[in-house]
Design an enzyme around this catalytic site. Structure first.
Site, PDB file in Angstrom:
ATOM      1  N   HIS A   1      -2.654   6.491   4.318  1.00  0.00           N
ATOM      2  CA  HIS A   1      -1.541   5.551   4.518  1.00  0.00           C
ATOM      3  C   HIS A   1      -0.186   6.103   4.069  1.00  0.00           C
ATOM      4  O   HIS A   1       0.696   5.356   3.651  1.00  0.00           O
ATOM      5  CB  HIS A   1      -1.824   4.208   3.815  1.00  0.00           C
ATOM      6  CG  HIS A   1      -1.348   3.037   4.630  1.00  0.00           C
ATOM      7  ND1 HIS A   1      -1.449   1.732   4.216  1.00  0.00           N
ATOM      8  CD2 HIS A   1      -0.747   2.985   5.859  1.00  0.00           C
ATOM      9  CE1 HIS A   1      -0.940   0.934   5.130  1.00  0.00           C
ATOM     10  NE2 HIS A   1      -0.511   1.682   6.140  1.00  0.00           N
TER      11      HIS A   1
ATOM     12  N   CYS B   1       0.794  -1.242   0.000  1.00  0.00           N
ATOM     13  CA  CYS B   1       0.000   0.000   0.000  1.00  0.00           C
ATOM     14  C   CYS B   1       0.822   1.286   0.000  1.00  0.00           C
ATOM     15  O   CYS B   1       0.744   2.088  -0.928  1.00  0.00           O
ATOM     16  CB  CYS B   1      -0.906   0.029   1.219  1.00  0.00           C
ATOM     17  SG  CYS B   1      -1.720  -1.516   1.616  1.00  0.00           S
TER      18      CYS B   1
HETATM   19 CA    CA Z   1      -2.996  -2.371  -0.510  1.00  0.00          CA
END
Ligand code: CA
Length: 540
Positions: free
Chosen positions: A181, A127
């Site tokens: 994130h 991610c």
């Molecule tokens: Ca991901």
């Protein structure tokens, strides 16, 4: 930095012959890569920007098309980026999944049918690095955002230049919806690094789901649960503006996580409506919480898939939201002036089996085999992209940075300081020309801080072999299940004949590493030497 070692590996991969004779740093100065090897054609026009394949006719035709559009609309185009979390390449109907997996994706498939479907879109293995690449145009080793973390995330993107930071000066309103994130610490939050508006969370959804019924070890242990909840970390659903700062709309937990994507969809709809009403072009990055584990489909989507399982139900929910957002563009009559990019941030997550997606390639999230990094990549722009196009031209996530700036009329070479290397390439010509060819000659693979190889045409050099299954009794991919095996030279695959990377052909096709892959790696390594990355790179 072990640049010398890097060169040694490239030389070894080349059989020591070509590299010994060539002047590698020459590949760093502006000019064509043919000076480094006769089979390489990309051209470096700006010292600190990645070399690109030049197609003058294609670029001219597209510039004309864009100028005519701007004349008609009086505005720069909108950009809508749709990033699903952990969606597999093969989950989407247009890529062989959908109905075949009991979860039709008619809205995503429609974008492919009416737009451009790419078969070689490259993300990073997880991610955070993918999102860093997408936002900054730089490989994660350069920005230092190498790995995803959970609560109390120390990642810091504050010293990077995001597309969202540069576009407002060109008249854009910039928005971020959903999963961030890219650092939850003060200074690294979306509204502090360029986005005008944000609604979403700062980490990853499973970090807030300790009461998940399957995780009964925590859910039924009030003491442990309280300890986890006392961590100095953000579990908030944030609403923020650049001027006003952020405020919490409440804490995310297992129960309310089911409706997160519905909330993000409503925010994005509202953001688009307001930008249109105010006559502003927009750059909106819409980042789904789903289909990352633990999937908790919102009530209307429970049991909607043929298998009635939470993963497939969530794929259907994601597809429905894609439909809502793209239909809104049509309702507002701005679809013809909006580039939509649909993608995923990495391969399917196999650590969370059976809650997992599908890929036709080897491996999964967490790996640099194709299954970890090859993701769906669909571009939709009615009237500008010829319907039904399919291309295997290379597209790296970093390219979205340069392409967005180009469409926004931002001169990237001027906007970026000369001591900062940009790995992305402007792909406007590739995406918008009727028979567009990719401007990217090579894709480089990294697994966190480890340089893992390069792809040129359909040849791939893998400098580490990621062995699946050593962390689990069954052969699953994933972050838990990867062990690195060091080959003597490197493994090389023909991805058209061998998409599952099973048989190395390095010895049989020795000219490929000698004339293409080796020189590409050497020049790439030289960019790292000249523009030191924030991470210390490991090379085998
Ligand atoms: Ca991901």
């Amino acid at each position: 930095m072990r640049v010398k070692r890097w060169f040694a590996i490239a030389a070894l991969a080349c059989g020591g012959s070509v590299l010994a004779q060539m002047s590698v740093p020459a590949g760093l100065t502006v000019g064509t890569m043919s000076r480094v090897s006769p089979v390489l054609k990309a051209e470096r026009k700006v010292e600190n920007f990645e070399p690109a394949l030049v197609n003058v006719e294609q670029d001219r035709a597209v510039a004309k098309k864009l100028a005519a559009l701007e004349k008609r609309t009086g505005k720069r185009p909108n950009i809508l980026i749709l990033v699903v979390d952990d969606l597999g390449y093969g989950d989407v109907g247009a890529y062989g999944g959908g109905e075949a997996l009991g979860a039709p994706t008619p809205n995503i498939d429609r974008l492919a049918r009416e737009g451009l479907r790419l078969t070689s879109t490259y993300a990073q293995p997880s991610c955070t690095p993918t999102r860093a690449a997408l936002n900054t145009g730089r490989l994660p080793v350069r920005s230092g955002l190498l790995m995803p973390s959970l609560l109390n995330d120390k990642a810091d993107i504050s010293s990077e230049i995001l597309a969202a930071k540069l576009l407002p000066a060109a008249g854009y309103r910039t928005g971020m919806s959903g999963k961030w994130h890219l650092g939850e610490k003060e200074g690294s939050r979306p509204w502090q690094v360029g986005f005008d508006e944000f609604e979403g969370f700062l980490g990853v959804v499973n970090a807030y789901q300790e009461e998940h019924p399957v995780a009964s070890d925590v859910a039924n242990d009030p003491e442990l649960l309280a300890e986890l909840h006392s961590m100095p970390a953000s579990r908030d659903l944030w609403r923020a503006t650049k001027e006003g700062g952020g405020k919490s709309l409440g804490q995310i937990n297992w129960e309310n996580s089911r409706d997160l994507d519905q909330k993000f969809a409503a925010f994005s709809e509202d953001f688009i409506r307001r930008a249109v009403k105010d006559g502003k072009p927009f750059y909106l990055s819409h980042n789904f919480a789903k289909v990352h584990y633990f999937n908790n489909p919102s009530k209307p989507f429970v049991g909607r898939s043929a298998t009635k399982d939470v993963y497939r139900d969530s794929v259907i929910e994601v597809d429905d939201i894609v439909g809502r957002l793209t239909h809104l563009l049509e309702e507002l009559k701005i679809a013809d002036n909006t580039l939509v990019f649909f993608t995923s941030d990495n391969g399917p997550e196999e650590d969370s089996y059976p809650e997992t997606g599908v890929t036709p390639f080897r491996g999964a999230k967490g790996m640099t085999t194709e299954g970890g990094v090859r993701v769906p990549g669909i571009f939709w722009w009615p009237g500008m992209i010829k319907p039904g196009r399919v291309s295997d031209g290379l597209f790296d996530m970093t390219d979205m940075f340069n392409t967005s700036l180009a469409l926004g009329g931002v001169n990237a070479a001027k906007a970026i300081p000369s001591n900062r290397y940009i790995d992305g390439i402007d792909q406007t010509g590739f995406l918008l020309a009727d028979n567009g060819q990719s401007a990217r000659e090579a894709v480089f693979y990294y697994n966190a801080d480890m340089f893992a190889g390069v792809r040129w045409r359909y040849y791939k050099m893998a400098l580490s072999e990621l062995e699946v299954g050593s962390g689990n009794v069954r052969d699953f991919g994933g972050l838990d299940n990867v062990r690195t095996v060091i080959p003597i030279t490197g493994f090389m695959y023909n991805l058209y004949l061998d998409p599952r990377e099973r048989k190395s052909i390095l010895i049989e096709k020795a000219w490929v590493p000698s004339y293409a892959l080796g020189p590409l790696m050497a020049v790439h390594g030289a960019t790292m030497a000249k523009y030191p990355p924030k991470a210390a790179i490991r090379v085998r």
